[in-house]
Design a protein around this motif. Structure first.
Motif, PDB file in Angstrom:
ATOM      1  N   PHE A   1       0.294   8.806   2.589  1.00  0.00           N
ATOM      2  CA  PHE A   1       1.123   8.216   1.540  1.00  0.00           C
ATOM      3  C   PHE A   1       0.988   6.700   1.442  1.00  0.00           C
ATOM      4  O   PHE A   1       1.893   6.009   0.983  1.00  0.00           O
ATOM      5  N   PHE A   2      -0.181   6.204   1.837  1.00  0.00           N
ATOM      6  CA  PHE A   2      -0.530   4.805   1.629  1.00  0.00           C
ATOM      7  C   PHE A   2      -1.781   4.725   0.776  1.00  0.00           C
ATOM      8  O   PHE A   2      -2.584   5.660   0.754  1.00  0.00           O
ATOM      9  N   GLY A   3      -1.946   3.589   0.088  1.00  0.00           N
ATOM     10  CA  GLY A   3      -3.158   3.341  -0.676  1.00  0.00           C
ATOM     11  C   GLY A   3      -3.651   1.934  -0.423  1.00  0.00           C
ATOM     12  O   GLY A   3      -2.894   1.083   0.073  1.00  0.00           O
ATOM     13  N   ALA A   4      -4.925   1.673  -0.731  1.00  0.00           N
ATOM     14  CA  ALA A   4      -5.478   0.334  -0.538  1.00  0.00           C
ATOM     15  C   ALA A   4      -6.541   0.066  -1.581  1.00  0.00           C
ATOM     16  O   ALA A   4      -7.256   0.972  -2.005  1.00  0.00           O
ATOM     17  N   GLN A   5      -6.642  -1.209  -1.960  1.00  0.00           N
ATOM     18  CA  GLN A   5      -7.695  -1.616  -2.867  1.00  0.00           C
ATOM     19  C   GLN A   5      -8.905  -2.057  -2.063  1.00  0.00           C
ATOM     20  O   GLN A   5      -8.775  -2.622  -0.983  1.00  0.00           O
ATOM     21  N   ALA A   6     -10.072  -1.784  -2.614  1.00  0.00           N
ATOM     22  CA  ALA A   6     -11.315  -2.278  -2.022  1.00  0.00           C
ATOM     23  C   ALA A   6     -12.201  -2.664  -3.194  1.00  0.00           C
ATOM     24  O   ALA A   6     -12.773  -1.795  -3.848  1.00  0.00           O
ATOM     25  N   GLY A   7     -12.267  -3.958  -3.494  1.00  0.00           N
ATOM     26  CA  GLY A   7     -12.973  -4.400  -4.693  1.00  0.00           C
ATOM     27  C   GLY A   7     -12.294  -3.809  -5.912  1.00  0.00           C
ATOM     28  O   GLY A   7     -11.062  -3.860  -6.026  1.00  0.00           O
TER      29      GLY A   7
ATOM     30  N   TYR B   1       2.583   2.913  -6.320  1.00  0.00           N
ATOM     31  CA  TYR B   1       2.057   2.232  -5.127  1.00  0.00           C
ATOM     32  C   TYR B   1       2.521   0.786  -5.154  1.00  0.00           C
ATOM     33  O   TYR B   1       2.428   0.113  -6.189  1.00  0.00           O
ATOM     34  N   TYR B   2       2.994   0.319  -4.015  1.00  0.00           N
ATOM     35  CA  TYR B   2       3.422  -1.077  -3.868  1.00  0.00           C
ATOM     36  C   TYR B   2       2.229  -1.878  -3.343  1.00  0.00           C
ATOM     37  O   TYR B   2       1.793  -1.667  -2.206  1.00  0.00           O
ATOM     38  N   LEU B   3       1.702  -2.752  -4.175  1.00  0.00           N
ATOM     39  CA  LEU B   3       0.538  -3.530  -3.748  1.00  0.00           C
ATOM     40  C   LEU B   3       0.942  -4.937  -3.318  1.00  0.00           C
ATOM     41  O   LEU B   3       0.435  -5.457  -2.338  1.00  0.00           O
ATOM     42  N   SER B   4       1.854  -5.544  -4.079  1.00  0.00           N
ATOM     43  CA  SER B   4       2.463  -6.810  -3.653  1.00  0.00           C
ATOM     44  C   SER B   4       3.757  -6.956  -4.443  1.00  0.00           C
ATOM     45  O   SER B   4       4.044  -6.124  -5.314  1.00  0.00           O
TER      46      SER B   4
ATOM     47  N   ARG C   1      -4.080   7.846   0.164  1.00  0.00           N
ATOM     48  CA  ARG C   1      -4.080   9.071   0.973  1.00  0.00           C
ATOM     49  C   ARG C   1      -2.924   9.946   0.473  1.00  0.00           C
ATOM     50  O   ARG C   1      -1.894  10.092   1.124  1.00  0.00           O
ATOM     51  N   THR C   2      -3.124  10.434  -0.733  1.00  0.00           N
ATOM     52  CA  THR C   2      -2.092  11.196  -1.428  1.00  0.00           C
ATOM     53  C   THR C   2      -2.760  12.408  -2.070  1.00  0.00           C
ATOM     54  O   THR C   2      -3.983  12.557  -1.997  1.00  0.00           O
TER      55      THR C   2
ATOM     56  N   GLY D   1       0.813  -1.212   0.000  1.00  0.00           N
ATOM     57  CA  GLY D   1       0.000   0.000   0.000  1.00  0.00           C
ATOM     58  C   GLY D   1       0.844   1.259   0.000  1.00  0.00           C
ATOM     59  O   GLY D   1       0.378   2.335  -0.388  1.00  0.00           O
ATOM     60  N   LYS D   2       2.106   1.149   0.416  1.00  0.00           N
ATOM     61  CA  LYS D   2       2.950   2.339   0.521  1.00  0.00           C
ATOM     62  C   LYS D   2       3.245   2.919  -0.867  1.00  0.00           C
ATOM     63  O   LYS D   2       3.477   2.183  -1.827  1.00  0.00           O
ATOM     64  N   ALA D   3       3.248   4.245  -0.947  1.00  0.00           N
ATOM     65  CA  ALA D   3       3.499   4.941  -2.212  1.00  0.00           C
ATOM     66  C   ALA D   3       4.893   5.552  -2.219  1.00  0.00           C
ATOM     67  O   ALA D   3       5.454   5.883  -1.170  1.00  0.00           O
ATOM     68  N   LEU D   4       5.435   5.705  -3.416  1.00  0.00           N
ATOM     69  CA  LEU D   4       6.776   6.269  -3.586  1.00  0.00           C
ATOM     70  C   LEU D   4       6.732   7.295  -4.715  1.00  0.00           C
ATOM     71  O   LEU D   4       6.210   7.018  -5.796  1.00  0.00           O
ATOM     72  N   TYR D   5       7.267   8.470  -4.463  1.00  0.00           N
ATOM     73  CA  TYR D   5       7.370   9.484  -5.509  1.00  0.00           C
ATOM     74  C   TYR D   5       8.749   9.353  -6.155  1.00  0.00           C
ATOM     75  O   TYR D   5       9.751   9.197  -5.453  1.00  0.00           O
ATOM     76  N   SER D   6       8.807   9.380  -7.471  1.00  0.00           N
ATOM     77  CA  SER D   6      10.094   9.198  -8.148  1.00  0.00           C
ATOM     78  C   SER D   6      10.100   9.859  -9.522  1.00  0.00           C
ATOM     79  O   SER D   6       9.046  10.207 -10.059  1.00  0.00           O
ATOM     80  N   CYS D   7      11.286  10.009 -10.062  1.00  0.00           N
ATOM     81  CA  CYS D   7      11.445  10.403 -11.466  1.00  0.00           C
ATOM     82  C   CYS D   7      11.894   9.190 -12.268  1.00  0.00           C
ATOM     83  O   CYS D   7      12.545   8.292 -11.742  1.00  0.00           O
ATOM     84  N   MET D   8      11.528   9.190 -13.557  1.00  0.00           N
ATOM     85  CA  MET D   8      12.171   8.302 -14.532  1.00  0.00           C
ATOM     86  C   MET D   8      13.163   9.195 -15.252  1.00  0.00           C
ATOM     87  O   MET D   8      12.806  10.308 -15.663  1.00  0.00           O
TER      88      MET D   8
END
Lengths: 129, 363
Positions: free
Chosen positions: B174-180, B102-105, B186-187, B81-88
């Motif tokens: 800075f976390f996210g979650a799936q629900a269905g 967002y890292y989901l798994s 929260r970003t 769920g944790k999010a990361l801000y980055s550049c490519m």
């Protein structure tokens, strides 16, 4: 839709001009212009006593979006500026033909004849839309 | 012909002034940009950000792929769920785009990239996926809404289904979650608390109406820009692009040089820049003179040389003009800005200018 009072004269660059009984003219920007600019946040008026050439940039209106020049619709001496705009630039948005006036000029005779009437200005606005 | 988001009809209904943005027809404002700005700082506003591009990165190689593609390190993400801000980055160290991942798994990450750079980003991401066991899937079936402001979370949760509200309620910043088939993060991009919500496009108009019913007012791209500027958040294409380094864009904190063995694209170029030194600073400016600071105005930093405003405008919260600028290394606390031929004094500050409704700089 934008409001274009019939008793005023206009320029292609979206200023309006009102003839006052004392021979001066009041200048502002049209409802259409303020709507295009969005919320105004800063207005720079010309100096009282300065002379302006018709068509020359003499004021600046800055909105949340951009800075735009305001051009003198006619040649003449600046006899008054709207001091209220220093603290309340939003008056140009809320009341463009009233409290939101920009400056007053003492024009040369017959200078207004070259300006657009309300119908001609409205036609210009409709064309741009 | 500009593309329309699933909420296009809602914008027109609300009287929005629509403009083209990155090929999309988007609301600039719904009457007053200033009112919308204050609404977000003081209460709650909603932005249609469905034009942004959501890309799911799936597969056993997802983690290794992103560790190569991004200048920040997704291995820092330990909790789902944790999010990361980055550049490519390009190999030369320029910024291709900035994004949230967002890292989901371990085999599922979700990236959100900018709308204006969509085609370029997708091509870049695909080109650099070679050799990794990874599948990229653009999620154009999703709409995206940002609900932002001090009252945003409560108001948004009050109109979510039970399952989605429960997921949203438990989120740390800075976390996210799936629900269905919904996703709540929260970003945001305003400097206020709130959510970014991805949901099936077909459900978006009804959810928009429910938010409006809960007192969440629509806000356009104009307010989004002044809010992010006050929050000191960079805008791709203005504050950085392929011609400039993240190290000169206030984004050094997003570049993970450790561990040293991680070889991300652009690493060698950034290391060369770092060791060469003399990098330009990326700073905030508060105008002390009259007018409004705008992008591309010249910053006169005396003997240190000249810099440039990358984005500027009027700060509705502070009541003065502010800007982000790239300036020479030796720039002091006081500079002048060439404003339409007239130099005006400005003070150099460290962004952000405003966070959570409060001024962070002295005016």
């Amino acid at each position: 839709m934008s409001n274009t009072p019939a008793d005023l004269r206009y320029t292609k660059s979206h200023e309006w001009v009102r003839s006052e009984s004392d021979g001066t003219v009041t200048v502002g920007i049209s409802d259409h212009a303020q709507e295009l600019l969005g919320d105004l946040v800063f207005v720079e008026t010309p100096e009282v006593g300065s002379s302006q050439e018709a068509g020359a940039a003499c004021a600046v209106v800055e909105s949340v979006k951009a800075a735009s020049d305001v051009y003198a619709p006619v040649s003449g001496e600046v006899v008054a500026v709207n001091e209220q705009l220093a603290d309340s630039p939003e008056l140009v948005n809320t009341d463009p033909y009233g409290e939101g006036w920009l400056f007053r000029l003492k024009p040369e005779d017959g200078a207004l004849d070259a300006l657009l009437d309300a119908d001609a200005y409205q036609a210009l606005v409709d064309e741009e839309a | 012909m500009s593309k329309q988001t699933p909420l296009y009809g809602k914008h027109v209904e609300a009287g929005a002034r629509m403009v083209d943005f990155g090929g999309w027809s988007m609301p600039l404002h719904y009457g007053s940009q200033l009112d919308e700005h204050h609404q977000v700082r003081r209460d709650a506003g909603m932005f249609d950000v469905s034009h942004m591009t959501v890309v799911d990165v799936k597969g056993r190689g997802a983690r290794d792929y992103l560790r190569s593609l991004l200048a920040n390190d997704v291995a820092r993400l330990k909790v789902p769920g944790k999010a990361l801000y980055s550049c490519m980055l390009t190999p030369e160290g320029g910024v291709v785009d900035d994004l949230i991942t967002y890292y989901l798994s371990d085999d599922f990450y979700r990236a959100v990239v900018n709308a204006a750079t969509r085609d370029k980003d997708l091509a870049w991401m695909r080109d650099h996926a070679t050799g990794f066991e990874v599948v990229l899937q653009e999620r154009d079936d999703l709409a995206m809404l940002a609900v932002q402001g001090p009252a945003a979370r409560d108001k948004a949760m009050s109109v979510m289904s039970g399952e989605v509200a429960a997921a949203a309620d438990g989120l740390a910043p800075f976390f996210g979650a799936q629900a269905g088939d919904w996703f709540v993060g929260r970003t945001g991009y305003t400097g206020e608390d709130g959510f970014e919500i991805m949901l099936p496009a077909t459900e978006a108009p009804e959810f928009w109406d429910r938010l409006a019913g809960a007192g969440v007012a629509p806000a356009g791209l104009g307010a989004r820009d002044t809010l992010r500027l006050e929050a000191g958040l960079n805008l791709y294409g203005s504050d950085m692009d392929e011609q400039v380094s993240p190290l000169e864009s206030g984004l050094a904190w997003t570049v993970a040089f450790e561990p040293a063995e991680r070889d991300f694209i652009g690493r060698a170029a950034l290391e060369t820049q770092k060791s060469a030194g003399g990098l330009r600073r990326f700073v905030g400016l508060v105008l002390e003179g009259r007018g409004v600071l705008r992008g591309h105005m010249r910053v006169l930093a005396g003997e240190a040389g000249e810099g440039e405003i990358t984005s500027g405008g009027f700060s509705p919260t502070l009541g003065v003009s502010i800007a982000l600028a790239r300036v020479p290394a030796g720039t002091g606390e006081h500079v002048e800005v060439d404003m339409r031929g007239k130099p005006q004094p400005a003070r150099v500050v460290k962004p952000p200018f405003v966070r959570n409704g409060k001024a962070c700089v002295e005016i």
